[in-house]
Design an enzyme around this catalytic site. Structure first.
Site, PDB file in Angstrom:
ATOM      1  N   HIS A 110      -2.602 -66.562  11.119  1.00  0.00           N
ATOM      2  CA  HIS A 110      -1.196 -66.897  10.849  1.00  0.00           C
ATOM      3  C   HIS A 110      -1.060 -68.414  10.813  1.00  0.00           C
ATOM      4  O   HIS A 110      -1.563 -69.113  11.699  1.00  0.00           O
ATOM      5  CB  HIS A 110      -0.279 -66.313  11.914  1.00  0.00           C
ATOM      6  CG  HIS A 110       1.173 -66.528  11.611  1.00  0.00           C
ATOM      7  ND1 HIS A 110       1.853 -65.770  10.680  1.00  0.00           N
ATOM      8  CD2 HIS A 110       2.067 -67.426  12.090  1.00  0.00           C
ATOM      9  CE1 HIS A 110       3.103 -66.199  10.607  1.00  0.00           C
ATOM     10  NE2 HIS A 110       3.256 -67.193  11.449  1.00  0.00           N
ATOM     11  N   GLY A 149       3.268 -54.707  16.764  1.00  0.00           N
ATOM     12  CA  GLY A 149       4.329 -55.654  16.455  1.00  0.00           C
ATOM     13  C   GLY A 149       3.938 -56.556  15.291  1.00  0.00           C
ATOM     14  O   GLY A 149       2.901 -56.373  14.659  1.00  0.00           O
TER      15      GLY A 149
END
Length: 208
Positions: A110, A149
C-alpha cells in the site's frame, strides 16, 4: 521453496521488482509460479511472459457473477500449489473464502504509511493526491498481510519517503515506488521465504 502467485492489475512495476530481486538473489528460496491479472491489457502479463512465467487473465467481466469469478480465481491459485499470494497493485477485492484459506499467506503493498491514507477510497494515485491535499511532510509505503478488512492486516514492513514542496501526485507516486515499494516488497517476500516472520496477537514479529 516458496511458491508465489503475483496478482496485478496494471503495469507490474512491483512484479518487476520481485523478478529482479529473485534474479539478484536478494530474494532467496522463492519462485513465481503464476502471474494473474483481472485486466487482459495489463503490461504485467507481458512482463511475466518475457521471463517465461505463466500469465493468466481472470476478469470478473468474463463471468456471469462475482461468485463464479471468485471460484475460478481460487481454482487457478490452487492449481499452481501456491504458498504465498502477493497483491502487487491488484484492484479487485479478494473473496472471504480466499482470505480465510490463505490466512497470513497473502500480502499487499500500500502506497502510504498505514494507518494513514488507507481504507476504502484510497488506492493508487488517490493516495498521493490525499497526501498532498493534507500537506503531509512524510509518506511512504507499507507491506502488510491481508485480512477481512481493508488495509487492516498485520504490518510487515514500512519505509518512509519525504514529501517535497513541488511534488505532484505523479511525481510523488514515482518516488514512493522507487524509494519504498520496490525496496520493501522484495524484502518482505525474502523474510517470509526464509521463515523470518511470525504473526503473534495480530502483529508481525521479525525473527533474527
Amino acid at each position: 521453496m516458496l511458491n508465489v502467485a503475483v496478482l496485478v492489475s496494471g503495469g507490474g512495476t512491483n512484479l518487476q521488482a520481485i523478478i529482479d530481486g529473485i534474479d539478484k538473489s536478494e530474494i532467496t528460496n522463492t519462485q513465481i509460479k503464476v502471474v494473474i491479472s483481472n485486466n487482459k491489457n495489463a503490461y504485467a502479463l507481458e512482463r511475466a511472459s518475457q521471463y517465461h512465467i505463466p500469465a493468466k487473465c481472470i476478469s470478473p467481466k468474463d463471468f456471469a457473477s462475482r461468485e463464479l469469478f471468485n471460484e475460478e480465481l481460487l481454482k487457478t491459485i490452487e492449481r499452481y500449489e501456491v504458498d504465498l499470494i502477493v497483491l502487487a497493485g491488484f484492484l479487485v477485492v479478494l473473496s472471504k473464502q480466499i482470505i480465510e484459506k490463505y490466512a497470513n499467506r497473502i500480502i499487499n503493498i500500500h502506497p502510504s504509511l498505514i494507518p494513514s491514507f488507507c481504507g476504502t477510497g484510497y488506492y493508487g494515485l488517490k493516495v498521493h493526491e490525499g497526501v498532498l491535499e493534507r500537506g503531509v511532510k512524510l509518506t511512504g509505503a507499507t507491506v502488510h498481510f491481508v485480512d477481512a478488512g481493508t488495509d487492516t492486516g498485520p504490518i510487515i514492513l514500512q519505509k518512509a519517503v519525504e514529501v517535497k514542496q513541488d511534488d505532484t501526485p505523479k511525481i510523488l507516486q514515482q518516488r514512493v515506488m522507487e524509494e519504498a515499494e520496490w525496496v520493501i516488497m522484495p524484502k518482505a517476500i525474502n523474510l517470509i521465504a526464509n521463515k523470518k516472520i511470525k504473526v503473534i496477537d495480530g502483529k508481525t514479529v521479525i525473527l533474527e
